[in-house]
Design an enzyme around this catalytic site. Structure first.
Site, PDB file in Angstrom:
ATOM      1  N   HIS A 264      28.445  31.460  43.586  1.00 22.02           N
ATOM      2  CA  HIS A 264      29.869  31.284  43.254  1.00 22.02           C
ATOM      3  C   HIS A 264      30.008  30.301  42.100  1.00 22.02           C
ATOM      4  CE1 HIS A 264      34.049  30.129  43.361  1.00 22.02           C
ATOM      5  NE2 HIS A 264      33.729  28.904  43.737  1.00 22.02           N
TER       6      HIS A 264
ATOM      7  N   ASP B  25      35.962  37.275   9.137  1.00 20.57           N
ATOM      8  CA  ASP B  25      35.088  37.407  10.315  1.00 20.57           C
ATOM      9  C   ASP B  25      34.386  36.067  10.499  1.00 20.57           C
ATOM     10  OD1 ASP B  25      33.397  38.362  12.407  1.00 20.57           O
ATOM     11  OD2 ASP B  25      33.583  40.367  11.593  1.00 20.57           O
TER      12      ASP B  25
ATOM     13  N   TRP C  70      24.315  24.802  42.757  1.00 17.70           N
ATOM     14  CA  TRP C  70      24.331  25.127  41.319  1.00 17.70           C
ATOM     15  C   TRP C  70      23.605  24.082  40.503  1.00 17.70           C
ATOM     16  CZ3 TRP C  70      26.563  23.426  36.629  1.00 17.70           C
ATOM     17  CH2 TRP C  70      27.328  22.261  36.698  1.00 17.70           C
TER      18      TRP C  70
ATOM     19  N   SER D 250      22.530  32.446  24.453  1.00 18.27           N
ATOM     20  CA  SER D 250      23.790  33.041  23.995  1.00 18.27           C
ATOM     21  C   SER D 250      24.754  31.958  23.525  1.00 18.27           C
ATOM     22  CB  SER D 250      24.407  33.849  25.135  1.00 18.27           C
ATOM     23  OG  SER D 250      25.796  33.904  25.020  1.00 18.27           O
ATOM     24  N   SER D 251      24.935  30.927  24.362  1.00 19.26           N
ATOM     25  CA  SER D 251      25.928  29.901  24.024  1.00 19.26           C
ATOM     26  C   SER D 251      25.495  29.066  22.831  1.00 19.26           C
ATOM     27  CB  SER D 251      26.168  28.975  25.210  1.00 19.26           C
ATOM     28  OG  SER D 251      26.535  29.702  26.327  1.00 19.26           O
TER      29      SER D 251
ATOM     30  N   HIS E 176      27.328  17.019  32.407  1.00 22.94           N
ATOM     31  CA  HIS E 176      28.635  16.430  32.176  1.00 22.94           C
ATOM     32  C   HIS E 176      29.294  16.906  30.895  1.00 22.94           C
ATOM     33  CE1 HIS E 176      31.896  14.278  33.779  1.00 22.94           C
ATOM     34  NE2 HIS E 176      32.218  14.059  32.524  1.00 22.94           N
TER      35      HIS E 176
ATOM     36  N   GLU F 161      29.036  19.685  29.840  1.00 24.98           N
ATOM     37  CA  GLU F 161      29.473  21.011  30.278  1.00 24.98           C
ATOM     38  C   GLU F 161      30.921  20.993  30.779  1.00 24.98           C
ATOM     39  OE1 GLU F 161      28.179  23.987  30.299  1.00 24.98           O
ATOM     40  OE2 GLU F 161      29.661  24.929  31.608  1.00 24.98           O
TER      41      GLU F 161
ATOM     42  N   TYR G  73      33.297  19.141  29.767  1.00 29.23           N
ATOM     43  CA  TYR G  73      34.197  19.123  28.614  1.00 29.23           C
ATOM     44  C   TYR G  73      34.097  20.401  27.818  1.00 29.23           C
ATOM     45  CZ  TYR G  73      34.811  14.469  30.178  1.00 29.23           C
ATOM     46  OH  TYR G  73      35.109  13.415  30.982  1.00 29.23           O
TER      47      TYR G  73
ATOM     48  N   SER H   8      47.490  22.680  23.469  1.00 27.00           N
ATOM     49  CA  SER H   8      48.031  22.024  22.275  1.00 27.00           C
ATOM     50  C   SER H   8      48.640  23.021  21.300  1.00 27.00           C
ATOM     51  CB  SER H   8      46.943  21.229  21.567  1.00 27.00           C
ATOM     52  OG  SER H   8      46.281  20.389  22.470  1.00 27.00           O
TER      53      SER H   8
ATOM     54  N   HIS I  57      27.153   9.221  36.317  1.00 32.31           N
ATOM     55  CA  HIS I  57      28.143   9.034  37.392  1.00 32.31           C
ATOM     56  C   HIS I  57      28.052  10.151  38.425  1.00 32.31           C
ATOM     57  CE1 HIS I  57      31.472  11.241  34.888  1.00 32.31           C
ATOM     58  NE2 HIS I  57      30.749  12.084  35.560  1.00 32.31           N
ATOM     59  N   HIS I  58      27.239  11.171  38.136  1.00 28.01           N
ATOM     60  CA  HIS I  58      26.975  12.176  39.182  1.00 28.01           C
ATOM     61  C   HIS I  58      25.877  11.693  40.119  1.00 28.01           C
ATOM     62  CE1 HIS I  58      29.329  15.405  37.238  1.00 28.01           C
ATOM     63  NE2 HIS I  58      29.007  14.760  36.142  1.00 28.01           N
TER      64      HIS I  58
ATOM     65  N   THR J 168      41.570  11.132  27.111  1.00 26.24           N
ATOM     66  CA  THR J 168      42.222  12.197  27.870  1.00 26.24           C
ATOM     67  C   THR J 168      43.692  11.845  28.085  1.00 26.24           C
ATOM     68  OG1 THR J 168      40.108  12.303  29.017  1.00 26.24           O
ATOM     69  CG2 THR J 168      41.862  13.704  29.837  1.00 26.24           C
TER      70      THR J 168
ATOM     71  N   LYS K  42      45.801  12.452  25.024  1.00 25.22           N
ATOM     72  CA  LYS K  42      46.218  13.850  24.889  1.00 25.22           C
ATOM     73  C   LYS K  42      47.431  14.137  25.752  1.00 25.22           C
ATOM     74  CE  LYS K  42      41.999  16.246  23.728  1.00 25.22           C
ATOM     75  NZ  LYS K  42      42.521  16.869  22.533  1.00 25.22           N
TER      76      LYS K  42
ATOM     77  N   ARG L 123      30.345  18.723  51.538  1.00 28.81           N
ATOM     78  CA  ARG L 123      30.377  20.021  50.873  1.00 28.81           C
ATOM     79  C   ARG L 123      29.129  20.820  51.269  1.00 28.81           C
ATOM     80  NH1 ARG L 123      29.058  18.431  44.561  1.00 28.81           N
ATOM     81  NH2 ARG L 123      29.266  20.653  44.186  1.00 28.81           N
TER      82      ARG L 123
END
Lengths: 250, 623
Positions: free
Chosen positions: B85, B114, B149, B179-180, B263, B265, B267, B278, B312-313, B338, B341, B460
């Site tokens: 998931h 293009d 994950w 790919s990314s 992390h 990731e 963002y 925006s 922090h994880h 943040t 914004k 969890r």
């Protein structure tokens, strides 16, 4: 896997490689002094720029730099993180191996220094390769391109020999953490060199098909970017893996 | 088609490479397309599909948790569902959804025909699809990965995970990573080099800016996870001991490498959504974005600071008080840009002529929902507080508020907002509003109670719990709400497809918008801009509308409109790498065949060249 009996072949090949490199260095130096750019008048420069503008029918870019060049700059920046992670892993596990052989048991500093020299020399040849195609001298381009290719191949030969030698000494990928991190880091670099060698060979062959011209010198320039990057990375790896093992203060 | 461009030199035996596919319709045209708009649409549909798959997995998880002591999906099956998931949603649904908008919108927003490398763009899509296939093939080939994950070592070692599930997971992620990375570099070059003349970086639309920052995050974060995955693969299959404590290895190295990627990731997911918001808020407030420069710079600041907070994880692994404090401080600090914004969005709304069309509803909902997620994030950003919340449902609530409330809501907003540009059709406003309220309500009813469960101590990833924990009522309620959320999301996508099939033709500029993509017809012609625009101001299109002067354009190229040629090579290279991945998982000869296909197609790619051609210009004055 039983160690292959390639040692004599590789030794012979390496000696030959060193010889070739010395000869090529001589030619390179002669060539360099011959071809120092003469100081041009402003008028000459403008004429050259007009010529360039005619040669490129490409769509203009915002920065004026070709897309492909920017692509390689960004890719190499990304590749830095790739090597950065591997070097981190190497440094974190440095001295953490529980069983031997340890680095100083297997390293042959002289041998690796020679192969490093050859790889760095190839960067010099790469500069000459680019310079000759930018001047439109296809003959010289082929000569220097092939020399760079030979240097790269020699470096790979040295690496294969080194790996053979280490395996012979009992250091395998799974022997200890040193083995794992060492083979992964230098192996990844070796793959980069191998890709570069294929690239150079490709350009060499392509030049006989008429694909490499003065107008398409950018194709050679990006190959050069990549090749120089691979060399610079090797300087870091050589320092981190080999030089850091040397006892401080002799 | 007229006036072919310069051809590459080829020897006779390779001249077949000159025969490029030219089909304009049908399956072949989609498989060989290099048009960024078509690739965007492919990304959009594929990510919708994987969103559906990931959603089904989530509902299976919720079914198992709906009451105490259930035994519907237990043990490894449950773990596989949880793992897949998360993996599916992050790597195959949300990230590609952002990529869909990047593909379609960036060239339009910056006034380009293009992307910089059209064939590479197609390659990115096919690699993503290949990664999705490899990841999900594991369901049918001996079970999926069941290690969570973030796949902490040493659970992933071949001792504790002997099946091929983890190998599929590793190779699938490496493929989507390629790919990314490739897509990110492509977008960076596109944005730097393909902007319309006069569009300096500080005149670029905010969405393109956020895409730019995201692309840098991708380019610098993905190599790290790729190395981590390669190391893990070697540990599992080639006997190395990177994460084996018995041989001196350190499982914590995996955590560091993973979160150095993991992390940023976060963002990578949320910055594109910020960009979309925006764009939308100024359009529907009839005001320029308040503090354009601050919004852009805070986005860039988030990008930089995103690389400084990863540990922090890992507060609970025992890194010591100094490291924990340092990462607490950096984590608190990232809340500042943040917050900047959020204040800028609110001040854009202030005194505006606000019109709550459907995109605006999703956008303002994002502002609210992301704040909820941000505040709970600050709570476990403080190391001391995190010791209570680590690995509980509180964290689950937090990241669903940020990734769904922050990411998905932005992409839903973008889907409705840009649907006219994608397909030339507009969504039904009334039904859209109703669906919005259903999604908004069921989203909050699903995830808000998880805060209570978490503070109540529910960890969890547990597959069941006993009645005396007193979690049953809330869990039952959450499951009910999650089914409503799942169904309403499905209704949303059916509504999108209905709109696409409907006859609600959209005008070129249905929202009275501000950026260049709305200055061309909906859907745009294959060459986007017949006359390439010249830009002088931020919101050039808006300025041209209020001053009633057309946008200045560049002189036309006498050759015609320059177009890139279609190609089979992106598809073949991707198929080669996919086969090689399957081969690597089973250590079979398939990997050499796959690599061979890849190499051949790669040389074909290099030798066939761009094959640029020229289209005739449309008549002037005709849109």
């Amino acid at each position: 896997m039983e160690a292959l009996k390639l040692q004599p072949v590789i030794t012979a090949f390496s000696v030959f490689g060193v010889f070739v490199c010395i000869v090529l260095t001589y030619y390179a130096l002669v060539n360099l002094f011959k071809s120092f750019p003469r100081i041009r008048s402003k008028k000459d420069k403008e004429a050259i720029m007009d010529e360039d503008a005619d040669a490129h029918h490409h769509v203009e870019t915002y920065t004026g730099e070709p897309n492909i060049k920017l692509f390689w700059w960004v890719f190499l920046a990304s590749d830095c993180m790739f090597f950065g992670s591997l070097i981190t892993a190497y440094l974190i596990y440095k001295g953490q191996s529980l069983v031997g052989p340890y680095p100083l048991d297997v390293f042959d500093m002289e041998l690796t220094t020679i192969s490093t020299f050859i790889l760095l020399l190839s960067s010099f040849f790469m500069v000459l390769t680019l310079s000759s195609i930018q001047k439109g001298d296809l003959g010289k381009f082929r000569f220097w391109c092939f020399s760079t290719f030979l240097c790269g191949l020699t470096f790979l030969g040295f690496q294969v020999y080194e790996f053979e030698h280490f395996i012979h000494e009992g250091l395998r990928l799974k022997t200890n953490l040193f083995g794992s991190t060492f083979y992964l880091l230098t192996g990844t670099h070796g793959v980069h060199v191998a890709i570069g060698v294929l690239w150079l060979l490709g350009m060499f062959i392509y030049s006989f098909w008429g694909g490499i011209t003065k107008e398409r010198a950018i194709e050679v320039e990006i190959a050069g970017l990549y090749w120089h990057f691979v060399d610079v990375v090797w300087i870091v790896i050589f320092s981190v893996i080999y030089l850091m093992e040397l006892p401080i203060g002799g | 088609m007229s006036g072919h461009g310069p051809k590459l030199a080829l020897p006779k035996f390779l001249s077949f490479l000159r025969n490029r596919p030219t089909k304009e319709n049908g399956l072949v045209s989609w498989l060989t397309t290099v048009d960024h708009k078509r690739i965007g649409i492919l990304y959009l549909y594929t990510s919708f599909f994987f969103l559906f798959v990931g959603g089904i997995e989530a509902l299976f998880v919720r079914t198992q948790l709906s009451a105490n002591d259930l035994e519907i999906f237990v043990g490894s099956t449950y773990n596989q569902l949880v793992t897949m998931h998360a993996t599916t949603m992050i790597f195959l649904a949300i990230m590609p959804l952002a990529a869909a908008f990047f593909n379609f919108m960036i060239p339009l927003q910056i006034g380009a025909r293009d992307v910089a490398f059209p064939r590479l763009n197609a390659f990115s899509y096919f690699m993503y699809l290949a990664g999705g296939i490899v990841l999900n093939a594991s369901w049918f080939m001996g079970g999926a990965s069941d290690v969570g994950w973030f796949a902490y070592a040493p659970l992933t070692s071949s001792t504790y995970s002997p099946t091929h599930g983890v190998d599929f997971w590793i190779l699938g992620l490496i493929l989507t990573g390629i790919s990314s990375t490739v897509a990110a570099i492509n977008f960076i070059v596109t944005i730097i080099n393909m902007r319309a003349p006069g569009m300096t970086l500080m005149k670029m639309p905010v969405f393109s800016w956020m895409a730019f920052v995201t692309a840098f995050l991708l380019a610098f974060a993905l190599p790290v996870i790729t190395i981590a995955l390669i190391i893990l693969f070697m540990d599992r299959n080639y006997g190395t001991t990177f994460f084996q404590t018995a041989a001196g290895g350190d499982p914590i190295l995996w955590q560091h490498l993973f979160w150095v990627f993991g992390h940023p990731e976060v963002y990578i997911i949320v910055l594109p959504a910020f960009g979309i918001v925006s764009e939308i808020i100024p359009v529907f407030s009839k005001k320029p974005l308040f503090g354009y420069k601050l919004v852009v710079l805070s986005g860039a600041a988030i990008g930089f600071m995103g690389f400084t907070v990863w540990s922090h994880h890992m507060f609970t692994v025992g890194m010591g008080p100094i490291v924990n404090s340092a990462f607490s401080i950096t984590t608190a600090a990232i809340a500042i840009p943040t917050g900047v914004k959020i204040f800028n969005w609110i001040l854009t709304l202030w005194n505006g002529k606000i019109k709550f069309s459907v995109p605006m509803m999703y956008a303002t909902a994002l502002v609210f929902l992301f704040m909820v997620g941000g505040f709970s994030g600050l709570m476990h950003g403080a190391a001391a507080s995190d010791f209570q919340q680590h690995d509980t449902y509180f964290v689950v609530a937090h990241f669903h508020y940020t990734i769904l409330g922050g990411g998905l809501f932005g992409f839903l907003a973008g889907t409705v907002y840009w649907l006219p540009k994608f397909f030339g059709k507009i969504m039904d406003e009334e039904r859209g509003r109703k669906i919005f309220w259903w999604i908004f309500a069921s989203f909050n009813l699903t995830f808000f109670p998880m805060h209570f469960l978490g503070t109540g101590g529910m960890p969890r990833r547990i597959y069941t719990y006993s009645a005396d924990m007193e979690w049953t009522a809330l869990n039952g309620f959450i499951t009910l709400a999650s089914f409503v959320l799942g169904i309403t999301l499905l209704v949303f996508f059916i509504e999108v497809i209905k709109a696409v099939k409907s006859k609600n033709k959209a005008s070129a500029d249905p929202w009275d918008a501000r950026t260049l993509e709305w200055s061309i017809p909906s859907p745009p012609p294959v060459y986007n801009f017949a006359d390439l625009p010249k830009v002088e101001k931020v919101d050039e299109f808006w300025e041209s509308k209020i001053s009633n002067k057309p946008i200045k354009t560049l002189p036309r190229d006498p050759h015609g409109i320059h177009m890139p040629g279609k190609s089979w090579m992106p598809l073949i290279t991707s198929v080669g790498l996919m086969l090689a991945s399957f081969g690597a998982i089973y250590q079979s000869d398939l990997r050499y065949i796959g690599l061979g296909i890849f190499l051949l197609a790669y040389y074909g790619w290099a030798l066939e060249g761009d094959a640029e051609y020229y289209l005739p210009y449309p008549k002037k004055g005709k849109k």
